[in-house]
Enzyme design. Structure first.
Site, PDB file in Angstrom:
ATOM      1  N   SER A   1       0.866  -1.169   0.000  1.00 44.82           N
ATOM      2  CA  SER A   1       0.000   0.000   0.000  1.00 44.82           C
ATOM      3  C   SER A   1       0.902   1.218   0.000  1.00 44.82           C
ATOM      4  O   SER A   1       2.072   1.150   0.410  1.00 44.82           O
ATOM      5  CB  SER A   1      -0.895   0.009   1.249  1.00 44.82           C
TER       6      SER A   1
ATOM      7  N   SER B   1      31.999  43.571  -4.970  1.00 42.21           N
ATOM      8  CA  SER B   1      31.168  44.715  -5.324  1.00 42.21           C
ATOM      9  C   SER B   1      31.288  45.032  -6.808  1.00 42.21           C
ATOM     10  O   SER B   1      32.345  44.853  -7.412  1.00 42.21           O
ATOM     11  CB  SER B   1      31.568  45.947  -4.500  1.00 42.21           C
TER      12      SER B   1
END
Length: 474
Positions: free
Chosen positions: A136, A314
């Site tokens: 199941s 940056s």
């Protein structure tokens, strides 16, 4: 196109598709995410189907020829790792039934095709009657989930061990490197980098221990329990054989749960494991926070640690480098903590004999395991291994700081020492120099008190105090 039927009606399915109507309905019903079921869980599900077929053949409830082609189909899928036909989304309603049926359909269609080679008449191998025999979703789905969790623990343990070893190496390399110790971000007392790295090592060693402890619980499975743990539609032979066969196939050490109904309806094992992963995430995030803070600056920050420069920081500030590795670890930690909340709510929301929300629990836990493993690996390789300590700068900070004055309290008293600290700070003098200029203690005792060993309390307390008191009396 071929026309397939289920209890709802009919749907056309592409002729060459290994999946069937149940899988197709799931894709249409759950357009939540394009993320499919974790491949490690698919592998585990296939191993379950193979073990079930072998056990059913042994129980004489499945035709030997059909069983052989089911095994052959599973072997082909496992060998190729071609899971493209497992099309159902990871987030799905139905407590995992869509995943179970998708696997059943793919195996059944492939097994039928294999049986029809070399001019033979193809066998009609049914997804439910044959591939899903004695099973199941109630027992196969949670078993596959637990198996996947166990399999992903191994690489997580390896990554965590590498982090522990890396911290061990840093502790040894900087054993006597003195630095400022802080509480509430304020200067407290001197310590060493060696102690700091050992403390982190101890932290992650506990995480590793907790992970090892939870494996036994995850290894208890409800396979053989079928619907709600009752064992309906199984045989005693199947129930006795399926888990041992599965262990041979998966190389795991699974055991059948003592109470199959309990193991089917309750999800505390997932909550416990998710909690262990959350604790690891919290510890990694705290560690990453410390790395970012200690490496801050470098000119206008603490600059006690120098992290490897791995990428430009940056698009506008030339030369800026950011602590991107600790930052990504932080973000993984935030995600894992969120996943743990999801698991907690899903487990609590289970009702009566079955929890319908295992799909989101499994998706959350398996993602947490995978991301934590990768985060730890990049932390070790791209940060910890090449990280260095600013030994000279930290030693200078300690020598200039008033934190070293704490060692004077046993000799001059708390109030007198506080007064000296305030005066030294106001006059920009070192406490050591001020005490010597006032002749408050013998110069030899002052030198001993302000030595690195004394400041970091590396000598046994009773011996140090005894030696220094004798010197003072002398």
């Amino acid at each position: 196109m071929r026309l397939e039927r289920d209890c709802i009606g009919e749907l056309p399915v592409p002729d060459d598709a290994l999946y069937g109507i149940h899988s197709l309905r799931a894709v249409r019903n759950f357009p939540i995410t394009e993320e499919r079921v974790n491949p490690v869980m698919i592998e585990s599900y296939l191993q379950i189907k193979k073990a079930a077929a072998m056990a059913n053949v042994e129980a004489k409830t499945l035709d030997k020829q059909k069983g052989a082609f089911i095994v052959a189909a599973v072997n082909q899928l496992l060998f190729s790792k071609d899971y493209r036909s497992i099309i159902v989304p990871a987030i799905q309603g139905g407590a995992g039934t869509s995943t179970n049926m998708n696997v059943n359909e793919v195996i059944a269609h492939l097994a039928s095709r294999l049986s029809g080679r070399d001019g033979h008449q193809p066998l009609m191998i049914h997804p439910n009657d044959d591939v899903n025999q004695s099973q199941s979703t109630n027992d196969t789905y949670p078993t596959a989930g637990k198996m996947a969790m166990l399999k992903l623990i191994s690489p997580l343990e390896t990554a965590l061990t590498e982090l522990i070893d890396a911290l061990d190496a840093k502790a040894a390399a900087y054993r006597d490197a003195i630095k400022v110790g802080r509480t509430q971000l304020q200067d407290a007392v001197p310590t060493t980098f060696g102690r700091s790295f050992r403390a982190y090592r101890s932290l992650f060693s506990r995480d590793l221990s907790r992970i090892k402890d939870v494996k036994r619980t995850l290894g208890e499975v409800n396979l053989g329990g079928t619907a709600i743990g009752t064992g309906i539609n199984t045989t005693s032979t199947y129930q006795r054989q399926v888990v041992p066969i599965l262990n041979q196939l998966s190389h795991l050490s699974l055991t059948t749960a003592g109470d199959l109904v309990d193991a089917t309806q309750n999800s505390d094992a997932y909550v416990a494991f998710s909690g262990v992963l959350r604790a690891l995430a919290v510890d990694l995030s705290k560690f990453s926070n410390d790395l970012r803070l200690l490496s801050s600056g470098p000119q206008a920050g603490l600059n006690e640690l120098q992290l490897p420069k791995v990428q430009a920081g940056s698009s506008i500030m030339p030369g800026k480098v950011n602590p991107v590795i600790p930052e990504v670890v932080n973000q993984v930690a935030f995600e894992v903590i969120g996943h743990d909340t999801t698991v907690t709510l899903a487990a609590e929301a289970g009702q009566l004999e079955l929890n319908a929300f295992e799909p989101i629990m499994f998706k959350s836990i398996l993602t947490s395991e995978t991301h934590l493993t990768k985060a730890i690996k990049t932390l070790v390789v791209n940060c910890i291994n090449e990280m260095t300590a600013n030994v000279d700068g930290c030693r200078d900070e300690v020598e200039r700081s008033t934190i070293s004055a704490t060692v004077l309290s046993p000799y001059l008293g708390y109030e007198k020492t506080t007064s000296l600290i305030k005066e030294a700070a106001a006059k920009h003098l070192s406490v050591r120099r001020l005490v010597k200029s006032r002749h408050l203690l013998a110069d030899e005792l002052i030198d001993q008190l302000f030595s690195p060993a004394s400041l970091t309390h590396q000598a046994p307390a009773d011996k140090m105090l005894g030696d220094l008191t004798a010197t003072a009396h002398h």
